[in-house]
Design a protein around this motif. Structure first.
Motif, PDB file in Angstrom:
ATOM      1  N   GLN A  95       4.426   6.027  -6.349  1.00 20.37           N
ATOM      2  CA  GLN A  95       3.126   5.687  -5.784  1.00 20.37           C
ATOM      3  C   GLN A  95       1.996   5.812  -6.800  1.00 20.37           C
ATOM      4  OE1 GLN A  95       2.399   4.609  -2.618  1.00 20.37           O
ATOM      5  NE2 GLN A  95       4.572   4.478  -2.144  1.00 20.37           N
ATOM      6  N   GLU A 109      13.997   2.056   0.831  1.00 25.11           N
ATOM      7  CA  GLU A 109      12.789   2.857   0.644  1.00 25.11           C
ATOM      8  C   GLU A 109      11.586   1.990   0.984  1.00 25.11           C
ATOM      9  OE1 GLU A 109      12.429   5.008  -2.970  1.00 25.11           O
ATOM     10  OE2 GLU A 109      14.396   5.969  -2.792  1.00 25.11           O
ATOM     11  N   SER A 137       8.568   2.463   1.166  1.00 23.36           N
ATOM     12  CA  SER A 137       7.356   2.594   0.352  1.00 23.36           C
ATOM     13  C   SER A 137       7.302   1.536  -0.739  1.00 23.36           C
ATOM     14  CB  SER A 137       7.304   3.989  -0.284  1.00 23.36           C
ATOM     15  OG  SER A 137       8.421   4.204  -1.141  1.00 23.36           O
ATOM     16  N   GLN A 138       8.460   1.053  -1.182  1.00 25.91           N
ATOM     17  CA  GLN A 138       8.461   0.014  -2.206  1.00 25.91           C
ATOM     18  C   GLN A 138       7.863  -1.285  -1.673  1.00 25.91           C
ATOM     19  OE1 GLN A 138      12.281  -0.459  -4.069  1.00 25.91           O
ATOM     20  NE2 GLN A 138      12.470   1.706  -4.602  1.00 25.91           N
ATOM     21  N   THR A 193       5.784  -1.416   0.771  1.00 23.89           N
ATOM     22  CA  THR A 193       4.371  -1.124   1.008  1.00 23.89           C
ATOM     23  C   THR A 193       3.565  -1.335  -0.267  1.00 23.89           C
ATOM     24  OG1 THR A 193       4.902   0.473   2.748  1.00 23.89           O
ATOM     25  CG2 THR A 193       2.728   0.636   1.725  1.00 23.89           C
TER      26      THR A 193
END
Length: 493
Positions: free
Chosen positions: A202, A239, A241-242, A244
Motif C-alpha cells: 500500500q 488479495e 487490496s491489489q 483496490t
C-alpha cells in the motif's frame, strides 16, 4: 399510415416495414425544417440497452448513474415539438429487461403496454412520418429481448457484426451533422507496462504516480487514450487490496476524463496465486493449479491453468465493460475480457481492440467481424502476450487456447486497417515491424519493464505524414530510456 410495428412472441417488439414506406407528402419538405433537435444516444454495454434522448443532461446522468457509459454521440436530429408531417414517438420502458423502445400512438403501442409490460413514459421527440426529401431511415435491432437503434451505415454494420438482428425501419429523421474535420493532426497515446509489482504494498505509489504524471501532461502531450497490456495486478483475486490499488490508480484517469483500456494478463486471472512453497503454501506468483489448497478452494476439476485463465470474475468486478469509455461491443455480455472501444483523434477514427490472453478461436472470430465491420477505423490491438523478449511473434500458447502466431495469421495480418499491436508479459521492451496481406505496415510494441522505476511508453502520432514516434519516459526521474523509435504508417482517413 401503415402499421409500423407488430408484436413478436417471446416478449420482444419487432419492426416491420416502417412508417409510410417512404412516400412523399406535400408537407414533407417543410417538416424537415422542424427537425433541429439533436437526439443523443447512450448505451449500457452490460445490459445491452440503449437510450435515445433530446436532453444532453439526461444522457450524462444515465452514464453516471445507470451504466450508459458508451457515448454514441448524436444519432440523428428530430423535433421536441409537434408539427405537420411529424409523428410523436413515445418512449416505452420495460423494467424486467431494462429495455427502451420508441413507438407512435396506436394499437401496437397499447399492446406493448398491456401485454408485454412496457410503461409509456410519454412523447420524447417527433420524427418524420415519411422519408420525404430529407429523411434518413432509423433502423431498430434486436438481441435477446433488448433493442438498439442505428441510422448510419457504420453503426448498422457494427451492430450486425456484434450479432444484432435488424428489424427494419422504425421511423425517419434528419441525419446528424457529419463530424467536423480535425485539422490538428498530431496527438499522443500512452502505453503502460505490466504493473503487477506495483500493487503489493500500500505504500508503493508508482502506479498512481504514473497516472498522475499522465494527467499533469495531458495538455502538453495532447493525450487522447491510454493503453495497458495486462498483468495489472499480481494475484489480485486472492488479495483484494491489489485490485483496490489498481482501481484507485485508474480513477486518476477517470477523474481527468482520459479514456483508457486494459487487457487481461495471466496475473489478473485465477491461473496465478501460489508462492511455490509446499511446506508453507500461500499466495504468490506461481500457477495456482499447483497450490495444495486448490482442490479445496475451487474444486479438483478446476485446478488446471487452461481453465483458471478464463476465470476473470475478480477482474470484471473491478473493470467491467461499463467502466470504460467508448465501448462499442464485447465478445461476452458485460465482460471486458474481449472488448472494443472507439474514439477519434488527429482527424481520423480509431478502434482499440482488447483481447484475452492467448484468445479462444471464437474470440478471434468475433474480433475479425468487428474489424471487418469497421474498415474506416484505424485499429489498435492490445493483448497480454504476443512478442518474445527478442521481438519475435510467439509460437506457443502456454496454457491458453491459441498462439500469437495464430492471432497474427487469422486477424492482424489480414485486415489493412490494423496498424498497431501492444503486448507485455516478458520482461523486455522493443519494437517489431511486419507486413500485412495487403502490403500494409504493422508495428508491434513490447512494453513490460518489471522495473523499480515507473516508465511509460508515449507515442506521438502525426496522421498527416503517417509518423509514429515512440519513446520510453521515466516520470519519477524526468528521463527518457532507450527504445526511441519512429515508424511510418498509412492511416485510413
Amino acid at each position: 399510415m401503415k402499421t409500423p410495428f407488430k408484436i413478436l412472441v417471446a416478449g420482444a417488439l419487432v419492426a416491420t416495414a416502417g412508417l409510410v414506406g417512404g412516400e412523399t407528402n406535400a408537407w414533407a419538405a417543410n417538416s424537415c425544417d422542424a427537425l433541429v433537435d439533436p437526439i443523443y444516444q447512450r448505451s449500457n454495454p452490460a445490459q445491452r440497452t440503449t437510450l435515445l434522448t433530446p436532453w444532453a443532461s439526461e444522457a450524462d446522468k444515465a452514464a453516471q448513474n445507470h451504466g450508459y457509459v458508451t457515448d454514441n454521440g448524436v444519432a440523428f436530429k428530430a423535433s421536441t415539438k409537434a408539427g405537420d408531417g411529424l409523428v410523436p414517438m413515445h418512449r416505452l420502458y420495460r423494467a424486467a429487461t431494462g429495455d427502451f423502445v420508441w413507438l407512435p400512438p396506436g394499437p401496437e403501442k397499447d399492446s406493448a403496454v398491456s401485454k408485454f409490460g412496457y410503461a409509456d413514459q410519454g412523447v420524447f421527440f417527433h420524427a418524420l412520418a415519411s422519408k420525404g426529401d430529407c429523411g434518413t431511415p432509423v433502423y431498430r435491432y434486436l438481441k435477446g429481448t433488448t433493442h438498439h437503434y442505428a441510422a448510419s451505415q457504420e453503426a448498422r454494420d457494427a451492430l450486425t457484426a456484434d450479432g444484432w438482428k435488424e428489424e427494419g425501419v422504425s421511423f425517419y429523421a434528419v441525419p446528424a451533422a457529419p463530424k467536423a474535420n480535425d485539422t490538428d493532426t498530431v496527438f499522443s497515446l500512452a502505453a503502460l507496462p505490466d504493473t503487477q509489482n506495483e500493487v503489493n504494498d500500500q505504500r508503493d505509489t508508482r502506479f498512481k504516480d504514473r497516472m498522475q504524471w499522465l494527467v499533469n501532461n495531458k495538455a502538453s502531450l495532447d493525450l487522447r487514450h491510454v493503453l495497458h497490456s495486462g498483468d495489472v495486478t499480481n494475484w489480485g483475486w486472492l488479495e483484494k487490496s491489489q485490485y483496490t490499488m489498481a482501481s484507485d490508480a485508474f480513477k486518476v484517469l477517470d477523474n481527468a476524463g482520459i479514456p483508457y483500456q486494459a487487457a487481461i494478463g495471466n496475473h489478473d486471472t485465477r491461473a496465478v496465486g501460489y508462492n511455490g512453497n509446499p511446506n508453507n503454501p500461500g499466495p504468490g506468483g506461481a500457477a495456482y493449479q499447483d497450490h495444495p489448497d486448490c482442490p479445496k478452494v475451487l474444486g479438483a476439476g478446476q485446478c488446471d491453468s487452461r481453465l483458471l485463465v478464463r476465470h476473470t470474475e475478480e477482474w470484471n468486478a473491478a473493470f467491467p465493460a461499463s467502466r470504460f469509455k467508448g465501448v462499442g461491443g464485447t465478445f461476452e455480455n458485460g465482460k471486458s475480457d474481449n472488448m472494443y472501444q472507439t474514439f477519434s483523434a488527429g482527424g481520423v477514427d480509431w478502434l482499440v481492440l482488447s483481447l484475452e490472453l492467448y484468445p479462444r478461436a471464437e474470440a478471434v472470430e468475433w474480433a475479425k467481424q468487428v474489424v471487418k465491420a469497421n474498415p474506416k477505423r484505424n485499429v489498435i490491438v492490445v493483448t497480454h502476450s504476443y512478442l518474445t523478449g527478442d521481438r519475435k511473434i510467439r509460437q506457443d500458447k502456454e496454457y491458453g487456447s491459441t498462439t500469437p502466431q495464430y492471432l497474427f495469421d487469422n486477424l492482424i495480418k489480414v485486415y489493412p486497417n490494423i496498424k498497431m499491436v501492444f503486448s507485455g508479459h516478458v520482461g523486455q521492451w522493443g519494437t517489431r515491424l511486419d507486413k500485412g496481406d495487403n502490403g500494409n505496415t504493422i508495428v508491434s510494441y513490447l512494453t513490460t519493464l518489471h522495473s523499480n522505476n515507473n516508465p511509460v511508453r508515449t507515442l506521438e502520432i502525426n496522421t498527416a505524414n503517417g509518423s509514429v514516434t515512440s519513446k520510453l519516459v521515466t516520470p519519477n526521474k524526468g528521463t527518457s530510456e532507450n527504445d526511441s523509435t519512429k515508424v511510418t504508417l498509412s492511416f485510413v482517413k
